[in-house]
Design a protein around this motif. Structure first.
Motif, short mmCIF file in Angstrom:
data_model
loop_
_atom_site.label_atom_id
_atom_site.label_comp_id
_atom_site.label_asym_id
_atom_site.label_seq_id
_atom_site.Cartn_x
_atom_site.Cartn_y
_atom_site.Cartn_z
N PHE A 1 -27.13 5.50 -18.51
CA PHE A 1 -26.57 6.80 -18.89
C PHE A 1 -26.96 7.14 -20.32
O PHE A 1 -27.36 8.27 -20.61
N PHE A 2 -26.87 6.18 -21.23
CA PHE A 2 -27.20 6.40 -22.63
C PHE A 2 -28.67 6.10 -22.93
O PHE A 2 -29.14 6.37 -24.03
N ARG A 3 -29.37 5.52 -21.97
CA ARG A 3 -30.79 5.23 -22.08
C ARG A 3 -31.39 5.40 -20.70
O ARG A 3 -30.68 5.38 -19.68
N PRO A 4 -32.69 5.57 -20.61
CA PRO A 4 -33.29 5.85 -19.29
C PRO A 4 -33.09 4.73 -18.28
O PRO A 4 -32.71 4.98 -17.13
N THR A 5 -33.35 3.48 -18.69
CA THR A 5 -33.26 2.37 -17.75
C THR A 5 -32.75 1.11 -18.44
O THR A 5 -32.77 1.00 -19.66
N LYS A 6 -32.32 0.16 -17.62
CA LYS A 6 -31.90 -1.15 -18.10
C LYS A 6 -32.52 -2.21 -17.18
O LYS A 6 -32.47 -2.09 -15.95
N LEU A 7 -33.09 -3.25 -17.78
CA LEU A 7 -33.71 -4.34 -17.03
C LEU A 7 -32.68 -5.43 -16.76
O LEU A 7 -32.02 -5.92 -17.69
N TRP A 8 -32.53 -5.83 -15.50
CA TRP A 8 -31.62 -6.89 -15.10
C TRP A 8 -32.40 -8.14 -14.69
O TRP A 8 -33.64 -8.11 -14.67
N ASP A 9 -31.69 -9.21 -14.35
CA ASP A 9 -32.36 -10.44 -13.94
C ASP A 9 -32.39 -10.63 -12.43
O ASP A 9 -33.27 -11.30 -11.90
N ILE A 10 -31.42 -10.08 -11.75
CA ILE A 10 -31.43 -10.10 -10.29
C ILE A 10 -30.65 -8.90 -9.77
O ILE A 10 -29.59 -8.56 -10.31
N LEU A 11 -31.20 -8.25 -8.76
CA LEU A 11 -30.55 -7.12 -8.10
C LEU A 11 -30.46 -7.42 -6.61
O LEU A 11 -31.40 -7.95 -6.02
N VAL A 12 -29.35 -7.05 -6.01
CA VAL A 12 -29.16 -7.16 -4.57
C VAL A 12 -28.88 -5.76 -4.05
O VAL A 12 -27.93 -5.10 -4.49
N ILE A 13 -29.70 -5.31 -3.10
CA ILE A 13 -29.59 -3.95 -2.57
C ILE A 13 -29.61 -4.01 -1.05
O ILE A 13 -30.44 -4.71 -0.46
N LEU A 14 -28.71 -3.28 -0.42
CA LEU A 14 -28.62 -3.25 1.03
C LEU A 14 -28.55 -1.80 1.50
O LEU A 14 -27.64 -1.07 1.11
N ASP A 15 -29.51 -1.41 2.32
CA ASP A 15 -29.54 -0.05 2.88
C ASP A 15 -29.42 1.01 1.79
O ASP A 15 -28.68 2.00 1.94
N GLY A 16 -30.09 0.77 0.67
CA GLY A 16 -30.07 1.74 -0.42
C GLY A 16 -28.84 1.69 -1.29
O GLY A 16 -28.70 2.50 -2.22
N ARG A 17 -27.92 0.75 -1.03
CA ARG A 17 -26.72 0.61 -1.85
C ARG A 17 -26.87 -0.58 -2.79
O ARG A 17 -27.32 -1.66 -2.38
#
Length: 248
Positions: free
Chosen positions: A83-99
């Motif tokens: 929100f305060f910056r364009p993007t943030k880099l994480w170490d692991i993301l879990v995504i299911l059906d676009g959520r």
């Protein structure tokens, strides 16, 4: 059916050995290549030191009903909008059906310097959480979506300097909170992680203390129940299991 914590203690020991071993290998490689950074920074900037803990998180996802979810761990696909910056880099993301199901950040803090770096870690963690949840509120990850799991885990060197009570913290105009008086840097990380969870900035936050000798033993120590690795992985596994139940 209970949660499957995937023998996390044994895997954490292996991850701890890998953490110290990878740091040393990275530093040696940079020295050999003639590109070593000042002090200990060469081992940090080479990356991959927390890969064992990332693997543990992946095992927990697969063991608790979301093996069909997409699990991202490569740098090129680990950014989320802020929100305060364009993007943030994480170490692991879990995504299911676009959520977005989960986002986890992993940090480390190895001496000899603990003072300013501890403050920097705290500022990063707090700022990241505020940015994330504001972006979530504004629909950055879709609308009408359940709150994702957001985790913060830090490995801190267990050493004399990180265990020593600090006498440096002072405030000229107003007194600091009592819990910080005489607190060591490891204590401060424990306090930070507790408050990150109690203030709902993170679903779970964990601090692990480990000496350099753990390169051969894998030994690590929790600082408190709330900030322990068991609490972290149990919270993560419970969230994954709940999402798995919802998706059936």
């Amino acid at each position: 059916m209970g949660l499957d914590l995937t023998d996390y203690e044994a895997k954490a020991c292996n991850a701890t050995m890998a953490f110290w071993g990878n740091r040393q290998k990275a530093l040696e490689a940079k020295i050999e290549a003639g590109t070593v950074d000042t002090g200990e920074r060469g081992a940090v900037t080479a990356g991959n030191t927390m890969d064992g803990f990332t693997a543990l998180m992946i095992d927990l996802v697969q063991a608790n009903g979301l093996a069909h979810a997409k699990i991202y761990r490569r740098r090129s696909v680990l950014t989320l909008p802020g929100f305060f910056r364009p993007t943030k880099l994480w170490d692991i993301l879990v995504i299911l059906d676009g959520r977005l199901i989960a986002a986890v950040e992993m940090k480390s803090h190895v001496g000899p310097s603990f003072g300013n770096n501890a403050n920097n870690r705290a500022e990063e963690a707090i700022g990241t959480a505020h940015d994330f949840w504001t972006a979530y509120r504004e629909g950055a990850f879709g609308t009408d979506t359940a709150r994702p799991f957001v985790g913060w885990l830090v490995m801190v060197e267990d050493a004399d300097k990180s265990r020593r009570p600090s006498q440096r913290e002072s405030s000229r105009h107003f007194p600091i909170f009592e819990e910080f008086r005489g607190a060591s840097y490891l204590d401060r990380y424990d306090i930070l992680c507790k408050k990150l969870v109690l203030e709902s900035l993170y679903t779970a936050a964990c601090v692990l203390a480990s000496p350099r000798s753990a390169v051969t033993t894998g030994v690590y120590e929790d600082m408190s129940d709330l900030t322990s690795l068991k609490s972290f992985v149990a919270s993560f596994a419970a969230h994954i299991a709940a999402e798995a139940a919802r998706s059936q």
